[in-house]
Motif scaffolding. Structure first.
Motif, PDB file in Angstrom:
ATOM      1  N   GLU A 112       0.825  -1.218   0.000  1.00  0.00           N
ATOM      2  CA  GLU A 112       0.000   0.000   0.000  1.00  0.00           C
ATOM      3  C   GLU A 112       0.859   1.269   0.000  1.00  0.00           C
ATOM      4  O   GLU A 112       0.552   2.232  -0.686  1.00  0.00           O
ATOM      5  N   GLN A 113       1.898   1.237   0.799  1.00  0.00           N
ATOM      6  CA  GLN A 113       2.787   2.410   0.857  1.00  0.00           C
ATOM      7  C   GLN A 113       3.448   2.639  -0.497  1.00  0.00           C
ATOM      8  O   GLN A 113       3.545   3.769  -0.974  1.00  0.00           O
ATOM      9  N   ASP A 152       2.295   1.736  -3.400  1.00  0.00           N
ATOM     10  CA  ASP A 152       1.270   2.215  -4.337  1.00  0.00           C
ATOM     11  C   ASP A 152       0.999   3.704  -4.115  1.00  0.00           C
ATOM     12  O   ASP A 152       0.796   4.467  -5.063  1.00  0.00           O
ATOM     13  N   HIS A 153       0.996   4.080  -2.881  1.00  0.00           N
ATOM     14  CA  HIS A 153       0.711   5.458  -2.512  1.00  0.00           C
ATOM     15  C   HIS A 153       1.806   6.401  -3.054  1.00  0.00           C
ATOM     16  O   HIS A 153       1.506   7.470  -3.584  1.00  0.00           O
ATOM     17  N   ILE A 202       3.839   5.740  -5.600  1.00  0.00           N
ATOM     18  CA  ILE A 202       3.732   5.736  -7.067  1.00  0.00           C
ATOM     19  C   ILE A 202       2.614   6.678  -7.516  1.00  0.00           C
ATOM     20  O   ILE A 202       2.787   7.475  -8.453  1.00  0.00           O
ATOM     21  N   ALA A 203       1.505   6.639  -6.813  1.00  0.00           N
ATOM     22  CA  ALA A 203       0.375   7.508  -7.174  1.00  0.00           C
ATOM     23  C   ALA A 203       0.769   8.978  -7.039  1.00  0.00           C
ATOM     24  O   ALA A 203       0.443   9.809  -7.890  1.00  0.00           O
ATOM     25  N   ALA A 204       1.505   9.295  -5.960  1.00  0.00           N
ATOM     26  CA  ALA A 204       1.915  10.691  -5.723  1.00  0.00           C
ATOM     27  C   ALA A 204       2.828  11.192  -6.833  1.00  0.00           C
ATOM     28  O   ALA A 204       2.743  12.342  -7.260  1.00  0.00           O
ATOM     29  N   GLU A 236       2.993   9.915  -9.961  1.00  0.00           N
ATOM     30  CA  GLU A 236       2.282   9.945 -11.251  1.00  0.00           C
ATOM     31  C   GLU A 236       1.294  11.101 -11.317  1.00  0.00           C
ATOM     32  O   GLU A 236       1.037  11.639 -12.398  1.00  0.00           O
ATOM     33  N   GLU A 237       0.789  11.500 -10.176  1.00  0.00           N
ATOM     34  CA  GLU A 237      -0.126  12.645 -10.106  1.00  0.00           C
ATOM     35  C   GLU A 237       0.546  13.919 -10.627  1.00  0.00           C
ATOM     36  O   GLU A 237      -0.116  14.852 -11.070  1.00  0.00           O
ATOM     37  N   LYS A 238       1.879  13.966 -10.548  1.00  0.00           N
ATOM     38  CA  LYS A 238       2.621  15.139 -11.037  1.00  0.00           C
ATOM     39  C   LYS A 238       2.957  15.009 -12.522  1.00  0.00           C
ATOM     40  O   LYS A 238       3.766  15.767 -13.060  1.00  0.00           O
ATOM     41  N   THR A 268       6.968   6.173 -13.514  1.00  0.00           N
ATOM     42  CA  THR A 268       7.658   5.455 -12.436  1.00  0.00           C
ATOM     43  C   THR A 268       8.145   4.121 -12.948  1.00  0.00           C
ATOM     44  O   THR A 268       7.666   3.610 -13.964  1.00  0.00           O
TER      45      THR A 268
END
Lengths: 337, 337, 337, 337
Positions: free
Chosen positions: B12-13, B15-16, B18-20, B22-24, B28
């Protein structure tokens, strides 16, 4: 000052050096030993330059005996100076707690920070308006607007405020908004700025340069004091060493060394020394245990999204816990928070 | 940039994080090893802050892969930049020789210095007008009058001239009198000054801070370059270490390191590194042998009576001998003086 | 490990590096970004040498991701190791207090020291038998007789004892007399000695080298642990920096950094860091506040006439007062003395 | 030695200090100035301890005037010492060239290295048998077999050989095989080893510790000289600083500083200072230009597959080119290769 002559120097060389010293109206004291010849200089050494003497034939080196700073010295105010900022006093029994974000980022952010640090017991709000950054591509601060928002937040929550000034040209504006101004590590030897601050009476928080000795730090304070401003508080923020586990090395010894040699109050900045949140509290406690007169700590309502120094900023909740830990150690060394 | 996750981080960490990223708008690359999990970040890293990522749960640390400076990098100008000051060029086969007193003290002194260094073959005359001094009680220079006298002496002997600027407010005056301006060690991170210089086209000699890494030095150069002024010459002047036998430690390695990483010319200042006359020549020769593009040396017609840095200034006669020694080593490494 | 390729490397070079890694039975993970190409290495990195990879065409550098120490790491014993010396335990709630003279000088001196430090609450008596001294002309210790007298004094007053071993050849004798042996700063990387100690089970106090990083210190501990001796207690005793106001700079940050990265107990030696009596207590309190598991302090019945380190040794009366101050700070951080 | 009294000390305190000094059979010289009182000590200072005096009431500090080393000092042999190893002489006009692999890895490897460095003009073959490594999991050398193979290769190609000794217990074996033994940076203050070497007459190459001052380095040499072995050659191999662009910082100033203060020959090790192949030649040339008496360089027939220090080892072809570049600079400073 002591002038050490070279092994094997001639009597003529010694006489020549003595003559040069006495020509400046100073006394001398010649000491001829088995292994070395030494000339003591009696009187006001500022009339002489070490380096000029070191040029003379037969001279090995000069050894200064007294410090170059006078007003900043312990001898000048043996009981220690106290510096007042509004109703807060640095150098007394009560520690001064300064907290707030690395940089003022927005009104909402600084308001929230002010509310939180006030609740946790801080007396002074910090927040950078002009940010000196290593890379030109990094966030450089809100500039004058930052000072304005800082003041507004401080007023809203009954706090005093401090912010960094990176240039003498900004001093007037900063002085309108701030109760205390900070000279950062990179500007510790920006003598134009130091002199300009010395000509105001505004309290100043003078950080040590990352490669400055305590002696040079006190010389920098002397620049401010010698212009007539006695309201100088020193702040140890770490020095540069070979160690890479921390961003800088907190020189906690600087606290008692300053206390022995200078009359100025000294606080500790554990945030910049550590560069990492988990180390902030241990270093702060170490600073207080060693005798610091206060702490300046970076606290942000949302460090995760901070525009600078995110890694070392505490959350408001962490800061509240932090002040409790500080209180306990302060009490153990006869201080209060 | 590489994000190194903590040992034992959860999926989960990961994924979190990676999401942060990719949001920019960045890509990754996940690499799950036996002992460590690492996330590579693809794209323009300036959109991301190392420190914010380091706050995220499960993140151990971030490792930057690319430099923060771009314009100053070798990649930008692989063949190396050349900087022209009048008819003199830094970065070519011919070494640039800069010499003159620590400070301009009087018209007679700087005239005599100019005559002497010209005769010995120097192309650029140095002389301090504003002197940053550790103690407020030391000689602080002739200020603007110093610039004027330096120009007069340079013109009288067909030399170019360079002098230090300690504050952006003095830049206009300095620019009227000097062909090149110097940023001293204490101002290497005076970003206001760097930006102001960047907005002019004036050639600048940028000394390293005594506790600055080569990386930070090139970041400081980037401040000037990014404002549009490409005429930056670096000058290695020693770093602060534990060694007390010399005033500073000449980091001669910085010369080839700069050459590998940056396109900017780099010269050496043996006088400030050594702090002692007898070491000036060996350090200068070392600098040239290591690939420096020139030398800046303190030379005084009467060092014995100099108002500052007496111990390290060469006499005019010593400088003449010095340039011969430099010529020989320059020839040995395919350069001329 | 991460392999960072040079800007502009060719596909062939990348393939060649991947092949070299995979040939060693390791996995790879290729990440091609806009500005950089990076190859992650999956598997046991000890099969690969950073330096050999850095020789390969197209490789810029390698970035290690994991520590080279394993047994000393926090991950290995997340709850922290405890080290027992007799009935004393390092790493628990109770701080371990070690005190005694720099060197064993005579039976009378060490007896008097033992009596005094016992009375003040110390559990372990220190005293040097073999003294590593910078100059060959300085007092070098009583050697084996020193160990014998130390034991006698410890026994007489119900104390344990610790003394330095400077050479593996002395280990057997030292082990007969001492409950714990000390490896001094100068021997932190005397790997022959470390291995020899590792083959015994004797508890060891491992000081950091004055220019060693925390990483190298833990690597040194790993030498002992990897030979089968888990009884390692670390001791921070100051590092060498540019500051001259103290003999060394106590790196108080090393305490929490060790706690985060290693399972080993860590104590602080304020005496050697300070080099000056008046700084011993502030530094000791700082160490305890930062989380140290104990203190080792130099105490002498007659420091004025001590044969070494006179300037930093406390008197017995000073030590008694000192332990009270330590108790208060210890309580403030949830520890006891 | 100079005793500086505290500001405001009493006459009684001064008398007490003078009495203490004179009790040791030494003379005194009292100098009472406006700002400070200073007592000069006349006679053999080894009868007094700085630290004991610093304990006395009213004493601020003591300032040593003379060096603690005597035999290693320039005064002792003003014309400079020459150290012979076989038919090679350190300290003369001709530079001594030492080259070979970091470690002896196999007979084939050391034979090939010997052939190559001989061809390029080296006089002494280097190769590590016992390798001090930061991590216990790294290659530790072939030990005694390494010495044997080194000798064999040296003999096969008419070279002398040098190898490191990490422990006094290995000295006898090393002495059987090597013409010169090396004391590495980590053992510069392994006083047991230094004394043992001092009792033999074997030539020794003494590297500086990475955090040792030149003063301490000469004190270490004094350990060897004071036991009767005058055959000490110093080797500057870099110091530890904050800079991370190089593995260590070559302190090229140490070369002229040693020449001024000591009679011992001094050579430079550019390989360990740089830690990177591309920097080896510029640093070597810098060392020669600064006055070094020789060079020790890591050269490997197949650096790509070296078992240690791969990144900094030159190939045989690179070394051949390297010696040509060194020859040119040597000639420019009046030396030969």
């Amino acid at each position: 000052m002591i002038i050490v002559m070279k092994n094997g120097c001639t009597k003529e060389q010694v006489d020549h050096v003595i003559a040069a010293v006495e020509e400046k109206g100073l006394g001398t004291n010649l000491s001829v030993g088995h292994e070395s010849t030494v000339i003591g200089v009696l009187g006001d050494k500022t009339r002489l330059s070490v380096e000029n003497l070191e040029r003379m034939d037969g001279v090995d080196r000069c050894v200064p005996i007294t410090h170059s700073y006078k007003l900043a010295s312990r001898e000048m105010v043996p009981e220690g100076r106290r510096v007042k900022v509004g109703d807060v006093e640095f150098g007394g029994e009560k520690l001064v707690m300064i907290a707030g974000p690395c940089a003022v980022e927005s009104e909402a952010q600084i308001m929230q920070a002010a509310e939180g640090v006030k609740k946790a017991g801080a007396q002074i709000l910090r927040g950078g308006a002009y940010k000196p950054r290593t890379s030109p591509y990094a966030f450089q601060g809100l500039e004058d607007e930052g000072y304005r928002l800082l003041r507004k937040a401080a007023d809203a929550y009954g706090l005093l405020c401090v912010s960094e000034v990176v240039d003498h040209a900004d001093l007037e504006v900063a002085g309108q908004y701030c109760d205390m101004i900070q000279v950062g590590a990179r500007n510790m030897q920006n003598f134009r700025l130091l002199r300009a601050i010395g000509k105001t009476g505004i309290p100043v928080l003078l950080k040590n340069g990352i490669a400055s000795t305590v002696e040079e730090w006190l010389d920098a304070a002397e620049y401010i004091l010698s212009e007539g401003n006695p309201n100088v508080v020193l702040c140890e923020r770490g020095i540069r060493t070979f160690e890479t586990a921390t961003r800088n090395t907190l020189d906690v010894s600087a606290v008692p060394v300053v206390k022995e040699n200078s009359s100025l109050p000294v606080i500790v900045d554990p945030s910049h020394a550590a560069g990492k949140r988990s180390l902030v509290q241990p270093l702060a406690l170490a600073g207080v245990a060693a005798g610091a007169d206060g702490l300046i700590v970076e606290v942000h309502p949302d460090p995760q999204n901070a525009k600078s120094d995110a890694a070392q900023q505490l959350t408001l909740a962490e800061y509240e816990q932090f002040t409790k830990a500080v209180s306990a150690v302060a009490a153990a060394v006869g201080r209060t928070v």
